[in-house]
Motif scaffolding. Sequence first.
Motif, PDB file in Angstrom:
ATOM      1  N   THR A   1      55.776  34.697  32.872  1.00 15.87           N
ATOM      2  CA  THR A   1      54.941  35.053  31.719  1.00 15.87           C
ATOM      3  C   THR A   1      54.636  36.550  31.636  1.00 15.87           C
ATOM      4  O   THR A   1      54.285  37.047  30.575  1.00 15.87           O
ATOM      5  N   GLY A   2      54.719  37.248  32.760  1.00 13.95           N
ATOM      6  CA  GLY A   2      54.389  38.668  32.766  1.00 13.95           C
ATOM      7  C   GLY A   2      52.908  38.957  32.823  1.00 13.95           C
ATOM      8  O   GLY A   2      52.497  40.124  32.747  1.00 13.95           O
ATOM      9  N   ARG A   3      52.073  37.923  32.976  1.00 11.31           N
ATOM     10  CA  ARG A   3      50.621  38.104  33.036  1.00 11.31           C
ATOM     11  C   ARG A   3      50.201  38.457  34.455  1.00 11.31           C
ATOM     12  O   ARG A   3      50.871  38.118  35.431  1.00 11.31           O
ATOM     13  N   SER A   4      49.058  39.134  34.569  1.00  7.06           N
ATOM     14  CA  SER A   4      48.503  39.416  35.892  1.00  7.06           C
ATOM     15  C   SER A   4      47.913  38.144  36.477  1.00  7.06           C
ATOM     16  O   SER A   4      47.667  37.162  35.756  1.00  7.06           O
ATOM     17  N   ALA A   5      47.680  38.152  37.768  1.00  6.47           N
ATOM     18  CA  ALA A   5      47.223  36.951  38.462  1.00  6.47           C
ATOM     19  C   ALA A   5      45.794  36.589  38.083  1.00  6.47           C
ATOM     20  O   ALA A   5      44.928  37.471  37.988  1.00  6.47           O
ATOM     21  N   ASP A   6      45.549  35.311  37.850  1.00  6.07           N
ATOM     22  CA  ASP A   6      44.194  34.849  37.561  1.00  6.07           C
ATOM     23  C   ASP A   6      43.343  34.829  38.831  1.00  6.07           C
ATOM     24  O   ASP A   6      42.154  35.145  38.796  1.00  6.07           O
ATOM     25  N   ASN A   7      43.949  34.421  39.932  1.00  5.63           N
ATOM     26  CA  ASN A   7      43.229  34.348  41.203  1.00  5.63           C
ATOM     27  C   ASN A   7      43.507  35.632  41.991  1.00  5.63           C
ATOM     28  O   ASN A   7      44.404  35.696  42.823  1.00  5.63           O
ATOM     29  N   LYS A   8      42.713  36.679  41.709  1.00  5.89           N
ATOM     30  CA  LYS A   8      42.928  37.971  42.363  1.00  5.89           C
ATOM     31  C   LYS A   8      42.686  37.889  43.870  1.00  5.89           C
ATOM     32  O   LYS A   8      43.367  38.573  44.646  1.00  5.89           O
ATOM     33  N   LEU A   9      41.743  37.057  44.280  1.00  7.15           N
ATOM     34  CA  LEU A   9      41.458  36.941  45.704  1.00  7.15           C
ATOM     35  C   LEU A   9      42.667  36.399  46.463  1.00  7.15           C
ATOM     36  O   LEU A   9      43.027  36.913  47.524  1.00  7.15           O
ATOM     37  N   ALA A  10      43.311  35.381  45.902  1.00  2.00           N
ATOM     38  CA  ALA A  10      44.503  34.829  46.545  1.00  2.00           C
ATOM     39  C   ALA A  10      45.633  35.851  46.558  1.00  2.00           C
ATOM     40  O   ALA A  10      46.355  35.982  47.552  1.00  2.00           O
ATOM     41  N   LEU A  11      45.789  36.589  45.467  1.00  2.00           N
ATOM     42  CA  LEU A  11      46.843  37.602  45.397  1.00  2.00           C
ATOM     43  C   LEU A  11      46.642  38.672  46.452  1.00  2.00           C
ATOM     44  O   LEU A  11      47.570  39.016  47.197  1.00  2.00           O
ATOM     45  N   LEU A  12      45.430  39.219  46.528  1.00  2.00           N
ATOM     46  CA  LEU A  12      45.169  40.292  47.475  1.00  2.00           C
ATOM     47  C   LEU A  12      45.250  39.798  48.916  1.00  2.00           C
ATOM     48  O   LEU A  12      45.658  40.548  49.814  1.00  2.00           O
ATOM     49  N   THR A  13      44.899  38.545  49.138  1.00  2.00           N
ATOM     50  CA  THR A  13      45.008  37.977  50.480  1.00  2.00           C
ATOM     51  C   THR A  13      46.476  37.838  50.885  1.00  2.00           C
ATOM     52  O   THR A  13      46.858  38.121  52.024  1.00  2.00           O
ATOM     53  N   ALA A  14      47.319  37.422  49.941  1.00  2.00           N
ATOM     54  CA  ALA A  14      48.755  37.308  50.225  1.00  2.00           C
ATOM     55  C   ALA A  14      49.368  38.687  50.479  1.00  2.00           C
ATOM     56  O   ALA A  14      50.238  38.839  51.342  1.00  2.00           O
TER      57      ALA A  14
END
Length: 337
Positions: A122-135
Amino acid sequence: MMRFQWFESFLIPTPTFELVREEGPLPVAVETDVEIYLQEQRTILNKGLSDLARLAEAGELDDVELTEIGFNVTPHKAALPDIARSLKPKVESRLPPIRITNMILEVDARTGFSNAFTHLRTGRSADNKLALLTAILADGINLGLTRMADVSPGLTMRHLAWVHDWHIREEGYTAAHAILINAQRNLSLTAIWGDGSTSSSDGQYFQAGGPGEAIGDLNARYGSNRGAKFSRFTSDQYGAFHIITMSANASEAIHVLDGLLYHSSDLAIETHYVDTGGVSDMGFALCHLLGFQLVPRLRGPSARARPRTRWHAPCSSIASANFATGHSKASSIAPQA
């Protein structure tokens, strides 16, 4: 594979090159008329040698000794001024301890670097920023998603695996890296260190472990364990603006231009410093052609072959020091231009 193709296949086709040359000036940083260019280089070389001879005869060459058999350069040693030594603990005492997770969240709030990790479809930014930054943190400290999930309250392996599969890719890291470097570059403090026009690069070897050991390479210089090298490009503002992963046996010299051309940040590098591992004759030529000044720190420079054109030795000390070895003829260069 592309890496094994004939070298000519990587160059601009001759008809295309001729068309570009006819339509306007070539996109290079040097004079394109070979006769004018060679005359300019002769002038620069002779002036530089004359200045060098003048300083040598006056004994004004700091840390350089010219003899009948060559020259010696005294290496500079890193020195920490006493005032800096006393200031260091005072500065450190004013920096409060902070958890790395909180630091990442604060940096993202200030820069928005996490928006570079867009959804693959989709090209959208992540909704769950905490999960993204943790990964991302799991990648950075090489902990792995499973172990990171075990120490992350409120996040499961499923959360981390999903965001890693759909949002984290190499191009995302490249874009996020550029965002961070640009943000650091805009801080008023960085102007004290430099203007961002100079940089350096050096390779560092890391041993591989676990499943990664199977794809690592052996290099006797680093022992019997497999691993890989990482070449890091750092600006004079102390920002590591580009990192290249390479084989443990690969030459760093062939990657210098990659870091200078493909870093994606707003830095405008003009001068780049390398050690002996980052030097090659082709690297010198291509950096010069593209407007970069390559400044090497050579090991055993007197033993390194350096082609020379006709020049006038300003004094016997310069001539005997043997700064240039080998020969090149302008009549042979011109037809290749």
